[in-house]
Motif scaffolding. Sequence first.
Motif, PDB file in Angstrom:
ATOM      1  N   UNK A   1      48.842 -10.197 -31.120  1.00  0.00           N
ATOM      2  CA  UNK A   1      49.514 -11.309 -30.425  1.00  0.00           C
ATOM      3  C   UNK A   1      48.550 -12.274 -29.684  1.00  0.00           C
ATOM      4  N   UNK A   2      47.824 -11.601 -28.968  1.00  0.00           N
ATOM      5  CA  UNK A   2      46.799 -12.375 -28.191  1.00  0.00           C
ATOM      6  C   UNK A   2      45.698 -12.927 -29.336  1.00  0.00           C
ATOM      7  N   UNK A   3      45.244 -12.369 -30.263  1.00  0.00           N
ATOM      8  CA  UNK A   3      44.540 -13.044 -31.232  1.00  0.00           C
ATOM      9  C   UNK A   3      45.253 -14.267 -32.085  1.00  0.00           C
ATOM     10  N   UNK A   4      46.485 -13.882 -32.415  1.00  0.00           N
ATOM     11  CA  UNK A   4      47.174 -14.667 -33.491  1.00  0.00           C
ATOM     12  C   UNK A   4      47.681 -16.105 -32.677  1.00  0.00           C
ATOM     13  N   UNK A   5      48.090 -15.982 -31.327  1.00  0.00           N
ATOM     14  CA  UNK A   5      48.712 -16.912 -30.488  1.00  0.00           C
ATOM     15  C   UNK A   5      47.848 -17.605 -29.520  1.00  0.00           C
ATOM     16  N   UNK A   6      46.758 -16.795 -29.104  1.00  0.00           N
ATOM     17  CA  UNK A   6      45.978 -17.393 -28.197  1.00  0.00           C
ATOM     18  C   UNK A   6      46.915 -17.222 -26.856  1.00  0.00           C
ATOM     19  N   UNK A   7      47.657 -16.046 -26.612  1.00  0.00           N
ATOM     20  CA  UNK A   7      48.494 -16.025 -25.409  1.00  0.00           C
ATOM     21  C   UNK A   7      47.875 -14.896 -24.591  1.00  0.00           C
ATOM     22  N   UNK A   8      47.927 -15.005 -23.370  1.00  0.00           N
ATOM     23  CA  UNK A   8      47.589 -13.801 -22.382  1.00  0.00           C
ATOM     24  C   UNK A   8      48.863 -12.920 -22.207  1.00  0.00           C
ATOM     25  N   UNK A   9      48.344 -11.706 -21.868  1.00  0.00           N
ATOM     26  CA  UNK A   9      49.532 -10.533 -21.470  1.00  0.00           C
ATOM     27  C   UNK A   9      49.270  -9.816 -20.693  1.00  0.00           C
ATOM     28  N   UNK A  10      50.099  -9.203 -19.808  1.00  0.00           N
ATOM     29  CA  UNK A  10      49.669  -8.258 -18.849  1.00  0.00           C
ATOM     30  C   UNK A  10      50.517  -7.084 -18.725  1.00  0.00           C
ATOM     31  N   UNK A  11      50.079  -5.890 -18.434  1.00  0.00           N
ATOM     32  CA  UNK A  11      50.605  -4.596 -18.668  1.00  0.00           C
ATOM     33  C   UNK A  11      51.001  -4.341 -16.963  1.00  0.00           C
ATOM     34  N   UNK A  12      52.069  -3.959 -16.827  1.00  0.00           N
ATOM     35  CA  UNK A  12      52.759  -3.539 -15.604  1.00  0.00           C
ATOM     36  C   UNK A  12      53.262  -2.219 -15.422  1.00  0.00           C
ATOM     37  N   UNK A  13      52.545  -1.239 -14.717  1.00  0.00           N
ATOM     38  CA  UNK A  13      53.034   0.095 -14.623  1.00  0.00           C
ATOM     39  C   UNK A  13      54.057   0.274 -13.569  1.00  0.00           C
ATOM     40  N   UNK A  14      55.238   0.947 -14.176  1.00  0.00           N
ATOM     41  CA  UNK A  14      56.307   0.964 -13.388  1.00  0.00           C
ATOM     42  C   UNK A  14      56.240   1.784 -11.945  1.00  0.00           C
ATOM     43  N   UNK A  15      55.247   2.905 -11.927  1.00  0.00           N
ATOM     44  CA  UNK A  15      54.803   3.650 -10.926  1.00  0.00           C
ATOM     45  C   UNK A  15      54.025   2.886  -9.859  1.00  0.00           C
ATOM     46  N   UNK A  16      53.315   1.967 -10.068  1.00  0.00           N
ATOM     47  CA  UNK A  16      52.433   1.247  -9.135  1.00  0.00           C
ATOM     48  C   UNK A  16      53.323   0.021  -8.809  1.00  0.00           C
ATOM     49  N   UNK A  17      54.165  -0.562  -9.555  1.00  0.00           N
ATOM     50  CA  UNK A  17      54.967  -1.863  -9.032  1.00  0.00           C
ATOM     51  C   UNK A  17      56.505  -1.431  -8.960  1.00  0.00           C
ATOM     52  N   UNK A  18      56.775  -0.576  -8.024  1.00  0.00           N
ATOM     53  CA  UNK A  18      58.523  -0.267  -8.172  1.00  0.00           C
ATOM     54  C   UNK A  18      59.258  -1.482  -7.642  1.00  0.00           C
ATOM     55  N   UNK A  19      58.639  -2.159  -6.866  1.00  0.00           N
ATOM     56  CA  UNK A  19      59.660  -3.651  -6.393  1.00  0.00           C
ATOM     57  C   UNK A  19      59.606  -4.593  -7.515  1.00  0.00           C
ATOM     58  N   UNK A  20      58.650  -4.590  -8.245  1.00  0.00           N
ATOM     59  CA  UNK A  20      58.956  -5.806  -9.372  1.00  0.00           C
ATOM     60  C   UNK A  20      59.811  -5.142 -10.465  1.00  0.00           C
ATOM     61  N   UNK A  21      59.822  -3.832 -10.722  1.00  0.00           N
ATOM     62  CA  UNK A  21      60.594  -2.987 -11.599  1.00  0.00           C
ATOM     63  C   UNK A  21      62.152  -3.305 -11.117  1.00  0.00           C
TER      64      UNK A  21
END
Length: 271
Positions: A193-213
Amino acid sequence: MWPLSLLLLISVAFSGQVCRPYKNFYEDRERGWFWKEVCVEEKKEEKKEEKPKETAKQEEKPKYRFLPTRVQIPWDILDRLSPEDIQKIEQEARHIALMYPTRENILEHMRLIRWIREKSVKYAKLSEYYMRQDPVLAYDKPTAVPMKDALLVYREGERKKVLDRFADKMGLVVVVKQGCFECPGMQQVLELAKKEWNWDYRIVYAETHPNLVQRLGTQNYPDIFLVVNEKGYPRFIRIGSGYMTLNQLEDSLFLTLYMEGYIKDEKLVVY
């Protein structure tokens, strides 16, 4: 005249005598009235037996309905029953299979579910077929091959413009978890998708960001969100949960953009 006392004695003496049929004085004057053989019978009132009054109403016992222990589907007449009756049969079959989860009960219930599903699929296919034959209904949805091709070309070109326009203010965030089976494959789709759309993405791990989850309410992984920069604050909008191909991800993205009011052209949406 007879003394009053004598009259009283005579009346007492003949008080228990049985009354004879009444005759007037001229027909039986030898005996006369003073024999006290003429009297009026007293009518005794019949006493009605009073039913004993209920002192207290008996408490009504609750009525329970016991389920059968075996699922039985009337297959021989099922085609002729109304949808309401079939729904009741399915509901009772489900309850029996839940309370008595034998192999026979579960399989019989699942056969009924498959039968209902096949009916629905048949209706969907035939309705689309008959709609194509109707000139009025067929006009709502292009069915001819040239029209479909033209719509696909239009959709592809317009979607590309939208993706370019929103590339600076939108992106994707995917919440993953260690041990998630589908998460590595989803990360590969995001690279495409990043190559086709030129959009950025971010991977968030549930173990390191419990508040966001917790804030996002994530329960299934991967959990995919569209992030919109609105006046310096990120807005998270869930696109979907679970693995999606690139085409599914794009369709879900444009449906979200349309539903949230970021685009107005419904032709860009695939339902």
